[in-house]
Design an enzyme around this catalytic site. Structure first.
Site, PDB file in Angstrom:
ATOM      1  N   HIS A 274     -16.420  -8.182   3.976  1.00 55.97           N
ATOM      2  CA  HIS A 274     -15.080  -8.709   4.256  1.00 55.97           C
ATOM      3  C   HIS A 274     -15.108 -10.232   4.108  1.00 55.97           C
ATOM      4  O   HIS A 274     -14.937 -10.992   5.059  1.00 55.97           O
ATOM      5  CB  HIS A 274     -14.663  -8.302   5.669  1.00 55.97           C
ATOM      6  CG  HIS A 274     -13.183  -8.349   5.891  1.00 55.97           C
ATOM      7  ND1 HIS A 274     -12.536  -9.463   6.349  1.00 55.97           N
ATOM      8  CD2 HIS A 274     -12.228  -7.409   5.697  1.00 55.97           C
ATOM      9  CE1 HIS A 274     -11.249  -9.222   6.454  1.00 55.97           C
ATOM     10  NE2 HIS A 274     -11.029  -7.978   6.058  1.00 55.97           N
TER      11      HIS A 274
ATOM     12  N   ARG B 186       0.838  -1.207   0.000  1.00 54.26           N
ATOM     13  CA  ARG B 186       0.000   0.000   0.000  1.00 54.26           C
ATOM     14  C   ARG B 186       0.872   1.255   0.000  1.00 54.26           C
ATOM     15  O   ARG B 186       0.573   2.233  -0.697  1.00 54.26           O
ATOM     16  CB  ARG B 186      -0.944  -0.007   1.206  1.00 54.26           C
ATOM     17  CG  ARG B 186      -1.960  -1.157   1.183  1.00 54.26           C
ATOM     18  CD  ARG B 186      -2.942  -1.044   2.345  1.00 54.26           C
ATOM     19  NE  ARG B 186      -3.828  -2.201   2.392  1.00 54.26           N
ATOM     20  CZ  ARG B 186      -3.663  -3.241   3.194  1.00 54.26           C
ATOM     21  NH1 ARG B 186      -2.623  -3.279   4.033  1.00 54.26           N
ATOM     22  NH2 ARG B 186      -4.507  -4.264   3.169  1.00 54.26           N
TER      23      ARG B 186
ATOM     24  N   ASP C 252      -8.756  -4.678  -0.876  1.00 56.69           N
ATOM     25  CA  ASP C 252      -8.103  -5.986  -0.839  1.00 56.69           C
ATOM     26  C   ASP C 252      -8.763  -6.923  -1.850  1.00 56.69           C
ATOM     27  O   ASP C 252      -9.951  -6.802  -2.151  1.00 56.69           O
ATOM     28  CB  ASP C 252      -8.180  -6.580   0.565  1.00 56.69           C
ATOM     29  CG  ASP C 252      -7.308  -5.804   1.558  1.00 56.69           C
ATOM     30  OD1 ASP C 252      -6.486  -4.977   1.113  1.00 56.69           O
ATOM     31  OD2 ASP C 252      -7.465  -6.030   2.767  1.00 56.69           O
TER      32      ASP C 252
ATOM     33  N   ASP D 119      -9.585  -9.999  -1.606  1.00 55.10           N
ATOM     34  CA  ASP D 119     -10.461 -11.072  -1.119  1.00 55.10           C
ATOM     35  C   ASP D 119     -11.806 -10.547  -0.598  1.00 55.10           C
ATOM     36  O   ASP D 119     -12.583 -11.306  -0.022  1.00 55.10           O
ATOM     37  CB  ASP D 119      -9.767 -11.895  -0.026  1.00 55.10           C
ATOM     38  CG  ASP D 119      -9.308 -11.044   1.157  1.00 55.10           C
ATOM     39  OD1 ASP D 119      -9.408  -9.797   1.070  1.00 55.10           O
ATOM     40  OD2 ASP D 119      -8.836 -11.616   2.152  1.00 55.10           O
TER      41      ASP D 119
ATOM     42  N   GLU E   6      -5.111   1.017  10.096  1.00 49.09           N
ATOM     43  CA  GLU E   6      -5.897   2.070   9.461  1.00 49.09           C
ATOM     44  C   GLU E   6      -5.698   3.410  10.179  1.00 49.09           C
ATOM     45  O   GLU E   6      -5.560   4.460   9.530  1.00 49.09           O
ATOM     46  CB  GLU E   6      -7.380   1.697   9.463  1.00 49.09           C
ATOM     47  CG  GLU E   6      -7.724   0.475   8.624  1.00 49.09           C
ATOM     48  CD  GLU E   6      -7.519  -0.855   9.351  1.00 49.09           C
ATOM     49  OE1 GLU E   6      -7.865  -1.904   8.790  1.00 49.09           O
ATOM     50  OE2 GLU E   6      -7.001  -0.828  10.498  1.00 49.09           O
TER      51      GLU E   6
END
Length: 335
Positions: free
Chosen positions: A308, A161, A194, A196, A281
């Protein structure tokens, strides 16, 4: 008695004659009844005119629906996705790329956890039809998960990131796709997606006009049905979360987006690989905004538009058995 009736009759006759004479005299006088008659006629005319207008509207074809803004007029959404090699990597990247392909004015920054680009990811990006930038950076050995460690022990995707943030700030490093970062003054928003998770297309339009940092709930996270901000009178007043609610920003990585100008104006803002569990975060957001200034989206954070989800790790017992027998699946076939 007869005399009295005669007198009454005479009086009645005289009054009637007087009334008749008065009426005859009034017939010759000017009449003031024209203004009311004219007003009534004007009302009738206005009603006839309105009826004619409504009839014309009914005959007129319906107006064309409002056209959305041209893609060139929309702020660009920069989607940053860290990825690493595993059996389900291609399946998850295909799913994500096909969702992103539905979103106009989007630039995908896909960052591999590797020393360089891999053929699998390079080929997938080339076939995606998306505007993309391909980056690669290897996670240092000290930050990698050890054998048997659960995924939550160490923050993942930090180097990847941050590599994407470096590219956005003009520090280069692209190994494929668009190699030039956005020029100064570009209007856009940055989102960390992400590979997933599961994303609704609506989510990207919710975040597109972010001025600072926008937020929304995330489903199936933190051991809850959903986790996210609590909103009152259009402002974030707290967070619905079960784990460490006193974190500076108790939000999931998929639950916020940052305006590109704000990110570029804060060159020191990045993710901290040494942040405690659940604070990754916050390590970025604490450099950018105060919690009270967060911008609630998704109907004041009452709609879940991202989940998620995680793909179950495939069980390869039969594959391993065949490999021991020398009959394993053809490694040349990309999965």
């Amino acid at each position: 008695m007869k005399l009295k009736l005669k007198n009454v009759f005479l009086a009645y006759f005289l009054v009637s004659i007087a009334g008749l004479l008065y009426a005859l005299v009034q017939l010759g006088q000017p009449c003031d009844c024209l203004p009311p008659l004219r007003a009534a006629a004007e009302q009738l005319r206005q009603k006839d005119l309105r009826i004619s207008e409504l009839q014309a509207d009914l005959r007129r074809p319906p107006p064309a629906p409002a056209q959305p803004p041209e893609p060139e007029a929309l702020p660009t959404i920069y989607v940053i996705t860290p990825t690493y090699a595993r059996l389900v990597q291609k399946a998850e990247l295909v799913r994500l790329s096909q969702t992103l392909s539905l979103v106009p004015r989007l630039h995908w920054l896909l960052v591999e956890d590797s020393e360089g680009p891999t053929p699998l990811v390079s080929g997938l990006l080339a076939a995606s039809g998306l505007l993309f930038t391909h980056l690669a950076v290897l996670t240092p050995k000290a930050q990698r998960l050890r054998e048997g460690e659960p995924g939550w022990v160490r923050p993942r995707g930090v180097e990847q990131r941050n590599k994407a943030l470096e590219w956005l700030r003009g520090r280069g490093g692209a190994v494929g796709g668009e190699k030039d970062p956005p020029p100064p003054g570009t209007q856009g928003v940055v989102y960390f997606a992400d590979d997933d998770n599961t994303y609704s297309r609506e989510l990207f339009e919710e975040m597109r006009w972010t001025r600072g940092v926008s937020v929304w709930p995330v489903g199936l996270v933190g051991g809850l049905r959903f986790e996210g901000p609590r909103v009152q009178d259009g402002r974030v007043v707290g967070f619905h979360t079960a784990w460490e609610p006193n974190r500076p920003f108790p939000v999931d990585m998929a639950g916020f987006a940052v305006a590109l100008p704000l990110l570029l104006a804060k060159p020191s803002a990045q993710f901290d690989a040494t942040a405690p569990r659940g604070h990754l975060e916050s390590s970025l957001l604490s450099h950018l905004v105060d919690p009270k200034d967060l911008e609630p989206r998704a109907a004041n954070c009452t709609r879940v538009l991202v989940w998620h989800t995680r793909t179950e790790k495939p069980k390869m017992k039969q594959e391993e058995q065949l490999q021991r027998q020398g009959r394993g699946s053809d490694p040349a076939i990309e999965v």
